[in-house]
Design a protein around this motif. Sequence first.
Motif, PDB file in Angstrom:
ATOM      1  N   PHE A  29      -0.665  -2.904   6.994  1.00 62.70           N
ATOM      2  CA  PHE A  29      -1.890  -2.468   6.640  1.00 62.70           C
ATOM      3  C   PHE A  29      -3.072  -3.574   7.298  1.00 62.70           C
ATOM      4  O   PHE A  29      -2.623  -4.597   6.828  1.00 62.70           O
ATOM      5  CB  PHE A  29      -2.262  -1.794   5.204  1.00 62.70           C
ATOM      6  CG  PHE A  29      -3.575  -1.732   4.776  1.00 62.70           C
ATOM      7  CD1 PHE A  29      -4.374  -0.484   5.066  1.00 62.70           C
ATOM      8  CD2 PHE A  29      -4.438  -2.713   4.174  1.00 62.70           C
ATOM      9  CE1 PHE A  29      -5.415  -0.508   4.722  1.00 62.70           C
ATOM     10  CE2 PHE A  29      -5.530  -2.556   3.782  1.00 62.70           C
ATOM     11  CZ  PHE A  29      -6.330  -1.306   4.097  1.00 62.70           C
ATOM     12  N   THR A  49      -4.882   1.569  -9.000  1.00 65.94           N
ATOM     13  CA  THR A  49      -4.674   0.832  -8.043  1.00 65.94           C
ATOM     14  C   THR A  49      -5.762  -0.349  -8.051  1.00 65.94           C
ATOM     15  O   THR A  49      -6.914  -0.113  -8.597  1.00 65.94           O
ATOM     16  CB  THR A  49      -4.583   1.425  -6.680  1.00 65.94           C
ATOM     17  OG1 THR A  49      -5.786   2.210  -6.559  1.00 65.94           O
ATOM     18  CG2 THR A  49      -3.395   2.533  -6.651  1.00 65.94           C
ATOM     19  N   THR A 105       0.939  -1.138   0.204  1.00 62.58           N
ATOM     20  CA  THR A 105       0.109   0.014   0.054  1.00 62.58           C
ATOM     21  C   THR A 105       0.733   1.274   0.093  1.00 62.58           C
ATOM     22  O   THR A 105       1.912   1.410   0.419  1.00 62.58           O
ATOM     23  CB  THR A 105      -1.205   0.077   1.278  1.00 62.58           C
ATOM     24  OG1 THR A 105      -0.033   0.121   2.282  1.00 62.58           O
ATOM     25  CG2 THR A 105      -1.875  -1.126   1.449  1.00 62.58           C
ATOM     26  N   SER A 147      -8.561   1.912  -3.312  1.00 60.74           N
ATOM     27  CA  SER A 147      -8.166   3.006  -2.306  1.00 60.74           C
ATOM     28  C   SER A 147      -9.233   3.637  -1.383  1.00 60.74           C
ATOM     29  O   SER A 147     -10.398   3.457  -1.598  1.00 60.74           O
ATOM     30  CB  SER A 147      -7.698   4.286  -3.221  1.00 60.74           C
ATOM     31  OG  SER A 147      -8.904   4.596  -4.143  1.00 60.74           O
ATOM     32  N   VAL A 162      -5.169   5.462   1.796  1.00 61.31           N
ATOM     33  CA  VAL A 162      -4.432   4.139   1.497  1.00 61.31           C
ATOM     34  C   VAL A 162      -4.796   3.720   0.170  1.00 61.31           C
ATOM     35  O   VAL A 162      -5.916   3.476  -0.216  1.00 61.31           O
ATOM     36  CB  VAL A 162      -4.678   3.225   2.660  1.00 61.31           C
ATOM     37  CG1 VAL A 162      -4.019   1.841   2.204  1.00 61.31           C
ATOM     38  CG2 VAL A 162      -4.557   3.855   3.967  1.00 61.31           C
ATOM     39  N   SER A 163      -3.621   3.430  -0.694  1.00 62.89           N
ATOM     40  CA  SER A 163      -4.068   3.073  -1.981  1.00 62.89           C
ATOM     41  C   SER A 163      -3.250   1.713  -2.011  1.00 62.89           C
ATOM     42  O   SER A 163      -2.123   1.573  -1.649  1.00 62.89           O
ATOM     43  CB  SER A 163      -3.400   3.997  -3.091  1.00 62.89           C
ATOM     44  OG  SER A 163      -3.828   5.135  -2.994  1.00 62.89           O
ATOM     45  N   ILE A 164      -4.137   0.505  -2.479  1.00 64.01           N
ATOM     46  CA  ILE A 164      -3.580  -0.690  -2.569  1.00 64.01           C
ATOM     47  C   ILE A 164      -3.167  -0.863  -3.964  1.00 64.01           C
ATOM     48  O   ILE A 164      -4.034  -0.808  -4.963  1.00 64.01           O
ATOM     49  CB  ILE A 164      -4.615  -1.758  -2.290  1.00 64.01           C
ATOM     50  CG1 ILE A 164      -5.225  -1.448  -0.812  1.00 64.01           C
ATOM     51  CG2 ILE A 164      -4.123  -3.347  -2.308  1.00 64.01           C
ATOM     52  CD1 ILE A 164      -6.245  -2.190  -0.320  1.00 64.01           C
TER      53      ILE A 164
END
Length: 164
Positions: free
Chosen positions: A45, A117, A26, A120, A79-81
């Motif tokens: 995370f 991504t 992330t 998010s 949070v961007s996965i």
Amino acid sequence: MTQASTEGIGPEDFRATLGRFASGVTIITAREPDGTAHGMTASAFVSVSLNPPLILVSVDKRAHMHSVLLGSDVTQFGVSILAHDQIHLSNHFAGRPGPEEAVPWREQAGFPVLGGTVASVVCRKQQVLDGGDHTLFLGLITSTEYADREPLLYFGSRYGTLAP
């Protein structure tokens, strides 16, 4: 095998053992006091609660992101996965930056996250907890977006993807 100790295991054993836990990758995002978007790679995370929708990120106290998130005016973080083809972003935000123009910043609910991504989230900073040499930031998810993409995985100090 390491012997039990009242002080816990050493950092080498900690890394060697927990490095065998596969995780997603992330990028935590926040706004600097001047409004600039800032990001940091994190594999620490965790989803915490379905009701209310809570997540937790763990940030090293030595990281610049730590001071940003502790700022009294900082009420949100993102949070961007990352997807399987975004290793360059993981490296960029882990201190091995590539060209800044290659970062696909976008806005979600008026907050900076990354484009392309797997998913998010934007969170309201809910609680801050001491976690030894890290601080744990608990966030209430206020916005989410996701796509059907393959995730980027991290295992044994290497990147990977899901098996076909």
